[in-house]
Design a protein around this motif. Structure first.
Motif, PDB file in Angstrom:
ATOM      1  N   ASP A 499       0.828  -1.210   0.000  1.00 36.23           N
ATOM      2  CA  ASP A 499       0.000   0.000   0.000  1.00 36.23           C
ATOM      3  C   ASP A 499       0.862   1.261   0.000  1.00 36.23           C
ATOM      4  O   ASP A 499       0.547   2.242  -0.686  1.00 36.23           O
ATOM      5  N   GLU A 500       1.953   1.231   0.776  1.00 36.61           N
ATOM      6  CA  GLU A 500       2.855   2.388   0.811  1.00 36.61           C
ATOM      7  C   GLU A 500       3.505   2.610  -0.542  1.00 36.61           C
ATOM      8  O   GLU A 500       3.651   3.753  -1.000  1.00 36.61           O
ATOM      9  N   VAL A 501       3.915   1.522  -1.178  1.00 34.78           N
ATOM     10  CA  VAL A 501       4.546   1.645  -2.500  1.00 34.78           C
ATOM     11  C   VAL A 501       3.560   2.225  -3.503  1.00 34.78           C
ATOM     12  O   VAL A 501       3.888   3.137  -4.279  1.00 34.78           O
ATOM     13  N   GLN A 502       2.322   1.700  -3.481  1.00 33.32           N
ATOM     14  CA  GLN A 502       1.315   2.210  -4.404  1.00 33.32           C
ATOM     15  C   GLN A 502       0.994   3.671  -4.115  1.00 33.32           C
ATOM     16  O   GLN A 502       0.834   4.481  -5.036  1.00 33.32           O
ATOM     17  N   GLY A 503       0.897   4.011  -2.822  1.00 32.65           N
ATOM     18  CA  GLY A 503       0.635   5.406  -2.451  1.00 32.65           C
ATOM     19  C   GLY A 503       1.773   6.316  -2.881  1.00 32.65           C
ATOM     20  O   GLY A 503       1.536   7.432  -3.366  1.00 32.65           O
ATOM     21  N   SER A 504       3.005   5.839  -2.713  1.00 36.80           N
ATOM     22  CA  SER A 504       4.160   6.639  -3.119  1.00 36.80           C
ATOM     23  C   SER A 504       4.173   6.846  -4.625  1.00 36.80           C
ATOM     24  O   SER A 504       4.436   7.960  -5.107  1.00 36.80           O
ATOM     25  N   ARG A 505       3.846   5.792  -5.370  1.00 36.73           N
ATOM     26  CA  ARG A 505       3.831   5.914  -6.832  1.00 36.73           C
ATOM     27  C   ARG A 505       2.720   6.857  -7.290  1.00 36.73           C
ATOM     28  O   ARG A 505       2.900   7.649  -8.222  1.00 36.73           O
ATOM     29  N   GLN A 506       1.563   6.769  -6.626  1.00 41.04           N
ATOM     30  CA  GLN A 506       0.453   7.645  -6.998  1.00 41.04           C
ATOM     31  C   GLN A 506       0.798   9.101  -6.698  1.00 41.04           C
ATOM     32  O   GLN A 506       0.514  10.001  -7.505  1.00 41.04           O
ATOM     33  N   ALA A 507       1.461   9.308  -5.548  1.00 42.88           N
ATOM     34  CA  ALA A 507       1.864  10.676  -5.193  1.00 42.88           C
ATOM     35  C   ALA A 507       2.863  11.221  -6.200  1.00 42.88           C
ATOM     36  O   ALA A 507       2.806  12.396  -6.602  1.00 42.88           O
ATOM     37  N   LYS A 508       3.811  10.359  -6.622  1.00 40.06           N
ATOM     38  CA  LYS A 508       4.793  10.784  -7.617  1.00 40.06           C
ATOM     39  C   LYS A 508       4.101  11.108  -8.940  1.00 40.06           C
ATOM     40  O   LYS A 508       4.450  12.092  -9.612  1.00 40.06           O
ATOM     41  N   ALA A 509       3.124  10.266  -9.315  1.00 41.33           N
ATOM     42  CA  ALA A 509       2.412  10.506 -10.581  1.00 41.33           C
ATOM     43  C   ALA A 509       1.647  11.824 -10.531  1.00 41.33           C
ATOM     44  O   ALA A 509       1.645  12.601 -11.500  1.00 41.33           O
ATOM     45  N   GLU A 510       0.991  12.089  -9.389  1.00 41.02           N
ATOM     46  CA  GLU A 510       0.246  13.340  -9.247  1.00 41.02           C
ATOM     47  C   GLU A 510       1.203  14.529  -9.258  1.00 41.02           C
ATOM     48  O   GLU A 510       0.908  15.569  -9.854  1.00 41.02           O
ATOM     49  N   ALA A 511       2.352  14.362  -8.584  1.00 41.31           N
ATOM     50  CA  ALA A 511       3.326  15.455  -8.567  1.00 41.31           C
ATOM     51  C   ALA A 511       3.861  15.718  -9.971  1.00 41.31           C
ATOM     52  O   ALA A 511       4.044  16.880 -10.374  1.00 41.31           O
ATOM     53  N   GLU A 512       4.128  14.633 -10.713  1.00 39.72           N
ATOM     54  CA  GLU A 512       4.598  14.801 -12.088  1.00 39.72           C
ATOM     55  C   GLU A 512       3.532  15.466 -12.948  1.00 39.72           C
ATOM     56  O   GLU A 512       3.840  16.283 -13.824  1.00 39.72           O
ATOM     57  N   GLN A 513       2.257  15.097 -12.699  1.00 45.94           N
ATOM     58  CA  GLN A 513       1.162  15.701 -13.467  1.00 45.94           C
ATOM     59  C   GLN A 513       1.053  17.199 -13.155  1.00 45.94           C
ATOM     60  O   GLN A 513       0.883  18.019 -14.067  1.00 45.94           O
TER      61      GLN A 513
END
Length: 546
Positions: A499-513
């Motif tokens: 869950d942490e990995v998925q949350g971290s990836r989602q946060a990175k994707a949102e930040a990149e967006q």
């Protein structure tokens, strides 16, 4: 009296079953364990030993087993649920690691005796092919009122043990015959529990050190004869006096026994020293003979033409008058036997290698590091080592598993009684069974084949990906890295949860967006800034035409 008779008769019957091993153990002890308890009155007799090399092999063997199975300073096991669906639960994993850490803390406490007794246990395995470890739950305090560890460990010499197995080959009957002085018996069992005629000796200090044989029996068949509600009844009997000293019991079977090479239908087994016994005997004879040959070569016997009236002086610068004839010939000549100690030394070296092979000495070198060895080569060598030495060690892991399960049961029982503190089980584990997960170097060797398979597959895929990059879409790289971390024994708390990995990836994707939108806005602003003068000029031109 009837209970004592039952115990004595049962022990006698088990002793008859063990007789064929006693002779081999004694012969082995004479050459490999001269100070062991098997020799009893002949301890320290080294008259049958002419080489220390087998003892060195035994010490290396015991040290190698310890380093492979239970290396001190390392976490060599964990706890996990039996059900696969719970093994990936983050809360369950965290609890399992915390409980395993508590077990290690208790196990390596001062006065627990775990380290010293397991070292003796592995030496017994190498020498006599069998090892017996006892785990005792401790509820009292020390003589000075000091706290004692919750669990204490004792390696029991195999010559004191009389064992029997169930239909599945698991040891479930334990009888031990050992000796205590009268003073020790009083301290251990209490003055009120010894026979009257022994109480009368208490005022005679010279008799307090007299030793008596005691039988300790742990046998489920005694359930109807012992006043106890425990699953495993226990009784101590003063053998020659047919007197019961104590009746008690255990919640779990406290004896953890295993053999190195099992004999079909037998409780006992064989060990490296027993299998090497013929070679060890030959080595001792060869050493004795070679030493004698070397002495003859260095200091030979002499032949004389007549009886000498005095002793020959062979010291440096010595003068021996009247030993030369008038024509210059010696009246004394050395007797040359033609002995070749060098040949004996070559045979001894070969025999030593044969003995060392019985103790797996040649296999310990498989993983010797080379400066130019790649990780793949190291994995292959680890796989080879596991295939050669893994099977005998699997039985030792089974024994250690029974020990850990009893340790955990003791801690949970003492926590329920308020003696110690333990983190409660997660709700998902309530009523569920636990299993042992080995993370020792031996366990890593066993799983080396998996790591080799993963690595070879990825290397093959990388080669094909040069022509078709979509090949890599076949792999779940998250699962691969977690699998390799598990194979290599990496602690789970060093990995982020899924869950942490998925949350971290989602946060990175949102930040990149967000970053992309910001850059796009900046670009539009720059374009507008660049085009602004031209637009203003065009606007003024349009107004002038009107």
């Amino acid at each position: 009296m009837q209970l004592a008779e039952t115990v004595i008769n049962r022990q006698s019957a088990l002793q008859q079953d063990r007789q064929k091993y006693d002779k081999v153990w004694k012969e082995t002890a004479e050459r490999m364990d001269p100070f062991g308890s098997i020799l009893d009155g002949k301890r320290g007799d080294m008259s049958k030993m002419f080489s220390s090399r087998p003892l060195q092999d035994l010490s290396r063997f015991a040290a190698a087993i310890e380093s492979l199975l239970i290396p001190r300073g390392s976490v060599w096991h964990g706890l996990e649920p039996v059900e696969d669906e719970l093994k990936e639960d983050d809360e369950v994993q965290a609890w399992g690691e915390a409980r395993a850490k508590k077990l290690f803390q208790v196990r390596y406490m001062a006065k627990s005796g775990f380290v010293s007794n397991t070292q003796r246990m592995f030496k017994s395995l190498g020498c006599y092919g069998n090892q017996v470890l006892m785990t005792e739950e401790v509820l009292e305090r020390g003589p000075g009122g000091e706290d004692l560890p919750p669990i204490r460990y004792r390696s029991i010499p195999i010559n004191e043990c009389y064992l029997a197995s169930n239909a599945w080959g698991q040891t479930d009957v334990f009888y031990r015959v050992y000796k205590l002085t009268l003073r020790q018996i009083i301290t251990e069992f209490g003055e009120d529990n010894i026979p009257l005629h022994l109480k009368q000796r208490m005022d005679k200090p010279d008799l307090l050190e007299e030793k008596f044989e005691i039988i300790h029996a742990i046998d489920a068949s005694l359930s109807g004869k012992i006043k106890t509600n425990f699953a495993w009844p226990s009784v101590h009997v003063l053998k020659l006096h047919h007197h019961v000293l104590r009746e008690s019991g255990y919640y779990e079977f406290p004896i953890h026994a295993s053999s190195f090479v099992e004999s079909d239908g037998e409780t006992y087994g064989w060990g490296p020293a027993m299998m090497a016994l013929p070679d060890i005997k030959q080595l001792n004879v060869m050493n004795k003979t070679t030493i004698a040959a070397a002495e003859q070569a260095v200091s030979p016997a002499f032949a004389t033409v007549q009886k000498l009236k005095r002793r020959l002086n062979l010291g440096a610068n010595a003068i021996n008058p009247d030993l030369v004839t008038d024509d210059g010939r010696l009246k004394i000549q050395p007797i040359v036997t033609g002995a070749r100690p060098d040949i004996g030394e070559q045979l001894i070296e070969k025999k030593q290698l044969d003995i060392s092979a019985n103790f797996y000495g040649d296999l310990w070198q498989i993983l010797v590091n080379k400066p130019d060895m790649t990780a793949y080569e190291a994995a292959l060598r680890a796989q080879e080592k596991n295939e050669l030495i893994g099977p005998p060690f699997a039985k030792q892991e089974e024994m250690l598993a029974s020990m850990v399960m009893r340790e955990n049961a003791i801690l949970e029982r003492q926590a329920a009684d308020g003696i110690i503190e333990l983190a409660p089980r997660p709700q998902a584990l309530e009523g569920r069974s636990l299993s042992l997960k080995f993370t020792s170097p031996m366990a890593k060797l066993r799983r080396a084949a998996e790591d080799v398979g993963i690595q070879r597959t990825l290397e093959t895929a990388a080669q094909q990906a040069q022509f078709d990059p979509s090949i890599m879409d076949n792999f779940d790289h998250d699962k691969i890295i977690r699998a390799r971390a598990d194979i290599n024994g990496m602690p789970a708390d060093l990995l982020r949860s899924i869950d942490e990995v998925q949350g971290s990836r989602q946060a990175k994707a949102e930040a990149e967006q967000q970053q992309g939108l910001l850059e796009q806005q900046q670009q539009q602003a720059e374009i507008q800034k660049t085009l602004a003068p031209a637009l203003d000029a065009q606007t003024r031109a349009n107004e002038a035409l009107r």
